[in-house]
Design a protein around this motif. Sequence first.
Motif, short mmCIF file in Angstrom:
data_model
loop_
_atom_site.label_atom_id
_atom_site.label_comp_id
_atom_site.label_asym_id
_atom_site.label_seq_id
_atom_site.Cartn_x
_atom_site.Cartn_y
_atom_site.Cartn_z
N ARG A 139 1.21 -1.47 0.39
CA ARG A 139 0.00 0.35 -0.51
C ARG A 139 1.04 1.04 0.12
N ASP A 140 2.01 1.42 0.66
CA ASP A 140 2.51 2.85 1.04
C ASP A 140 3.49 2.95 -0.06
N ARG A 141 3.69 1.80 -1.35
CA ARG A 141 4.81 1.60 -2.48
C ARG A 141 3.30 2.52 -3.39
N VAL B 85 0.78 6.98 -6.56
CA VAL B 85 -0.54 8.24 -6.33
C VAL B 85 -0.44 9.17 -6.19
N VAL B 86 0.78 9.72 -5.14
CA VAL B 86 1.19 11.47 -4.81
C VAL B 86 1.85 11.19 -5.45
N ARG C 166 -6.51 7.71 9.75
CA ARG C 166 -6.51 6.76 9.36
C ARG C 166 -5.74 6.36 8.29
N VAL C 167 -5.23 5.31 7.79
CA VAL C 167 -4.44 4.67 7.15
C VAL C 167 -5.38 4.82 5.64
N ILE C 168 -4.97 5.72 4.74
CA ILE C 168 -5.77 5.48 3.62
C ILE C 168 -6.15 3.98 2.71
N PRO C 169 -6.71 3.74 2.32
CA PRO C 169 -6.56 1.93 1.53
C PRO C 169 -7.09 1.89 0.30
N VAL C 170 -6.09 1.09 0.46
CA VAL C 170 -5.70 1.17 -1.56
C VAL C 170 -5.99 -0.27 -2.05
#
Length: 143
Positions: A110-112, A117-118, A133-137
């Motif tokens: 998710r972080d990668r 995305v950013v 919250r950790v935004i889900p992918v």
Amino acid sequence: MADDKLAGERNLNDQIIDEFRRNEGKVGGQFEGFPLLLLHSTGAKSGEKRINPIAYFEIDDRIYVVGSAAGRDASPSWVFNLRAYPQASIEIGADPPKTVTAHELPPDERDRIYEIVVQRAPGFGEYQQKTDRVIPVFELALT
């Protein structure tokens, strides 16, 4: 009040869906030039069919959607729908709907993906900063 807001969001979604279908996947306004898909999911609580216009990202020949809700503290309803019923379908452009299986990414992956995305859409970095919250992918894998 909350019902009015929900009705307003549904009305906006309906307008975007109509425009999407009339223009082979292209819409104007705040989403102009941004890749959108229509996600057909099953309501987590209701079991009813739902359609949501969602920004998507093609990365390494895979399709990803991000449950940002513009940085609100709660995920959008479609996140809960995909968690409950990962079988869904998507419309992209003028193509007929395709069946997909949604896979929520584990933290490292998710972080990668979120970093990419950013890079492509910096607003998503701001969304993550606005919430704890950790935004889900999710990857939407064609089936």
